[in-house]
Write a protein that holds these residues in place. Sequence first.
Motif, PDB file in Angstrom:
ATOM      1  N   VAL A 165     -10.988 -71.797   5.912  1.00  0.00           N
ATOM      2  CA  VAL A 165     -12.337 -71.517   6.411  1.00  0.00           C
ATOM      3  C   VAL A 165     -13.159 -70.908   5.286  1.00  0.00           C
ATOM      4  O   VAL A 165     -12.698 -70.007   4.581  1.00  0.00           O
ATOM      5  N   CYS A 166     -14.384 -71.414   5.109  1.00  0.00           N
ATOM      6  CA  CYS A 166     -15.312 -70.868   4.123  1.00  0.00           C
ATOM      7  C   CYS A 166     -16.555 -70.364   4.848  1.00  0.00           C
ATOM      8  O   CYS A 166     -17.202 -71.124   5.572  1.00  0.00           O
ATOM      9  N   VAL A 167     -16.883 -69.093   4.665  1.00  0.00           N
ATOM     10  CA  VAL A 167     -18.086 -68.485   5.246  1.00  0.00           C
ATOM     11  C   VAL A 167     -19.065 -68.190   4.114  1.00  0.00           C
ATOM     12  O   VAL A 167     -18.724 -67.511   3.149  1.00  0.00           O
ATOM     13  N   VAL A 168     -20.270 -68.711   4.242  1.00  0.00           N
ATOM     14  CA  VAL A 168     -21.287 -68.534   3.198  1.00  0.00           C
ATOM     15  C   VAL A 168     -22.086 -67.266   3.455  1.00  0.00           C
ATOM     16  O   VAL A 168     -22.558 -67.032   4.579  1.00  0.00           O
ATOM     17  N   LEU A 169     -22.224 -66.448   2.427  1.00  0.00           N
ATOM     18  CA  LEU A 169     -23.113 -65.282   2.458  1.00  0.00           C
ATOM     19  C   LEU A 169     -24.406 -65.680   1.767  1.00  0.00           C
ATOM     20  O   LEU A 169     -24.390 -66.141   0.618  1.00  0.00           O
ATOM     21  N   ALA A 170     -25.532 -65.491   2.447  1.00  0.00           N
ATOM     22  CA  ALA A 170     -26.821 -65.940   1.936  1.00  0.00           C
ATOM     23  C   ALA A 170     -27.769 -64.774   1.725  1.00  0.00           C
ATOM     24  O   ALA A 170     -27.590 -63.683   2.284  1.00  0.00           O
ATOM     25  N   SER A 171     -28.788 -65.014   0.928  1.00  0.00           N
ATOM     26  CA  SER A 171     -29.843 -64.023   0.703  1.00  0.00           C
ATOM     27  C   SER A 171     -30.743 -63.949   1.936  1.00  0.00           C
ATOM     28  O   SER A 171     -31.000 -64.959   2.602  1.00  0.00           O
ATOM     29  N   ALA A 224      -8.827 -58.559  -2.065  1.00  0.00           N
ATOM     30  CA  ALA A 224      -7.622 -57.805  -1.714  1.00  0.00           C
ATOM     31  C   ALA A 224      -7.194 -58.086  -0.275  1.00  0.00           C
ATOM     32  O   ALA A 224      -6.032 -57.878   0.088  1.00  0.00           O
ATOM     33  N   LYS A 225      -8.115 -58.584   0.533  1.00  0.00           N
ATOM     34  CA  LYS A 225      -7.795 -58.949   1.920  1.00  0.00           C
ATOM     35  C   LYS A 225      -7.124 -60.328   1.996  1.00  0.00           C
ATOM     36  O   LYS A 225      -6.766 -60.798   3.079  1.00  0.00           O
ATOM     37  N   GLY A 226      -6.980 -60.969   0.845  1.00  0.00           N
ATOM     38  CA  GLY A 226      -6.320 -62.270   0.810  1.00  0.00           C
ATOM     39  C   GLY A 226      -7.255 -63.449   0.787  1.00  0.00           C
ATOM     40  O   GLY A 226      -6.810 -64.598   0.852  1.00  0.00           O
ATOM     41  N   ALA A 227      -8.568 -63.196   0.660  1.00  0.00           N
ATOM     42  CA  ALA A 227      -9.537 -64.291   0.600  1.00  0.00           C
ATOM     43  C   ALA A 227      -9.842 -64.639  -0.850  1.00  0.00           C
ATOM     44  O   ALA A 227      -9.550 -63.872  -1.775  1.00  0.00           O
ATOM     45  N   GLY A 283     -29.564 -66.912  -6.027  1.00  0.00           N
ATOM     46  CA  GLY A 283     -29.892 -68.087  -5.224  1.00  0.00           C
ATOM     47  C   GLY A 283     -29.905 -67.774  -3.746  1.00  0.00           C
ATOM     48  O   GLY A 283     -29.683 -66.622  -3.327  1.00  0.00           O
ATOM     49  N   GLY A 284     -30.159 -68.816  -2.931  1.00  0.00           N
ATOM     50  CA  GLY A 284     -30.195 -68.650  -1.483  1.00  0.00           C
ATOM     51  C   GLY A 284     -28.810 -68.495  -0.892  1.00  0.00           C
ATOM     52  O   GLY A 284     -28.526 -67.552  -0.154  1.00  0.00           O
ATOM     53  N   ARG A 285     -27.938 -69.418  -1.225  1.00  0.00           N
ATOM     54  CA  ARG A 285     -26.530 -69.280  -0.835  1.00  0.00           C
ATOM     55  C   ARG A 285     -25.822 -68.590  -1.990  1.00  0.00           C
ATOM     56  O   ARG A 285     -25.796 -69.110  -3.107  1.00  0.00           O
ATOM     57  N   VAL A 286     -25.264 -67.435  -1.732  1.00  0.00           N
ATOM     58  CA  VAL A 286     -24.794 -66.557  -2.804  1.00  0.00           C
ATOM     59  C   VAL A 286     -23.291 -66.674  -3.032  1.00  0.00           C
ATOM     60  O   VAL A 286     -22.828 -66.851  -4.157  1.00  0.00           O
ATOM     61  N   LEU A 287     -22.501 -66.573  -1.973  1.00  0.00           N
ATOM     62  CA  LEU A 287     -21.041 -66.562  -2.086  1.00  0.00           C
ATOM     63  C   LEU A 287     -20.434 -67.401  -0.964  1.00  0.00           C
ATOM     64  O   LEU A 287     -21.012 -67.529   0.115  1.00  0.00           O
ATOM     65  N   GLY A 288     -19.249 -67.946  -1.221  1.00  0.00           N
ATOM     66  CA  GLY A 288     -18.476 -68.639  -0.199  1.00  0.00           C
ATOM     67  C   GLY A 288     -17.133 -67.953  -0.060  1.00  0.00           C
ATOM     68  O   GLY A 288     -16.247 -68.131  -0.905  1.00  0.00           O
ATOM     69  N   VAL A 289     -16.976 -67.146   0.983  1.00  0.00           N
ATOM     70  CA  VAL A 289     -15.743 -66.385   1.193  1.00  0.00           C
ATOM     71  C   VAL A 289     -14.765 -67.280   1.948  1.00  0.00           C
ATOM     72  O   VAL A 289     -15.022 -67.686   3.081  1.00  0.00           O
ATOM     73  N   THR A 290     -13.647 -67.582   1.307  1.00  0.00           N
ATOM     74  CA  THR A 290     -12.740 -68.621   1.804  1.00  0.00           C
ATOM     75  C   THR A 290     -11.343 -68.059   2.031  1.00  0.00           C
ATOM     76  O   THR A 290     -10.798 -67.357   1.180  1.00  0.00           O
TER      77      THR A 290
END
Length: 479
Positions: free
Chosen positions: A332-338, A359-362, A380-387
């Motif tokens: 699963v990938c969750v995008v963090l956006a501005s 450290a949580k394993g992502a 940018g608008g989409r900043v990170l993809g936590v997977t």
Amino acid sequence: MKVLVVGNGGREHAIAKKLLESTRIKQVFCVPGNGGTATTKGCQNLSLNIDDFQGIERFVMVNNIGLVIVGPELPLSLGIVDYFQQRKLMIFGPNKAGAQIESSKSWAKELMLEAQIPTPKAAVFTGAEAAKAYVVEQGVPIVIKADGLASGKGVTVATTVKMAHSAINTIFRGEFGTDNLRVVVEEYVTGQEVSILALTDGITVEPLLAAQDHKAIGEGDKGANTGGMGAYAPAPIVSPKLMDRIQAEILEPTLAALQKRNIDYRGVLYAGLMITPKRELQVLEFNCRFGDPETQAVLSLLETPLEDLVFACCQQRLGEYSNIRWKSGASVCVVLASGGYPGNYQKGKVITGIEEAEAKGAEVFHAGTQLKHQQLVTEGGRVLGVTAVAETLEQAISKAYAAVDCIQFEGVYCRRDIGLRALAHQNVEPSVEPSIEASVEPSVEPSVEPSVEPSVEASVEPSVEPSVEPSVEPSVDRN
């Protein structure tokens, strides 16, 4: 071996990190890269533009780069592959002729018609008034698409005639470029959207795991369309039997149609599909590259070395890899956006908590980030993809959001429902309704669909409409 990756998004960071898992990859250079590739061991950013073919070639030659992988569609549509192939340099991606499958929606429609691939009926217009008249004739809901590349903003699912006419006016005003003044008006269909990323060497085509994206900015698939707010793989709606159908009814006929046009297509063939309530397949669009954020989810599960598959495509040996190896479980990938995305947003916000998240394993893939004075900031608008990867989808979702909660920057926003439609499909959460969707505008149900960056993106549609039977009509060019 040294590899150069063209692009600066989360997709490119995921490609670079997957390559560096191999002991055969000595170093990865990214053009231009982002804050994540700048801080990944074994990666180095280069201050070159993605359309500076001569500059990229010069660096490749001087530094003995063995392979170039192109992430975004823009350089592919401009002919970067043709440029490098003429110089006998190894590059992964379709040539300019093949990239038309994404850079021109009308061209792709004609190809699908020729190959008898199921797709919503459509008409193509070079004048606004004729397009508006067609909308009135066909009725709503209806889908309006800019013909060319539009950075993920060129599709509107219009639920009123006024909305459709406004979308047509926007395209013909040159909102997506003065060379992008054609519009595709397409039949509206309902169902669940699925992203099928397949690899091809021009002879063989092999699908990767099916994924589902979340295009709308808001939870419940409401609000404006985005490049993608999250994804998961594998998509449980795509059973092995359905994947066999996708292979036989869509991927192989598409490759055959490209061959018939004498197009040597090597790279990613990405089909954005709608699966209707009657389990019929409809192709909404094709993309000519890896999707974003689907790539982050899919590559996290890949066990076969990525460079093996890429070289097999370039050298037309993909038939040797009929059994691509995958890790068990789900990703699963969750995008963090501005804050403000997909509209106006501010840049330069300090990002903290990434180490705690990992450290949580992502795994945290960077998209719109930059390293300034040794400090990571938003760019940018989409900043990170936590997977996150886990044995079950439910565990992967929980793991991803535990990591998301560690990361902070001013205005940070994410959807909190990534993956819930898949849990609904698995009957894990009976209270969550399966999603329905299609292209762009707010609506009532969820959806899933292609990639990210410049391209036609889908989003959300009313689930009350009956499913539309797959009927393909000639893509009529009207002015």
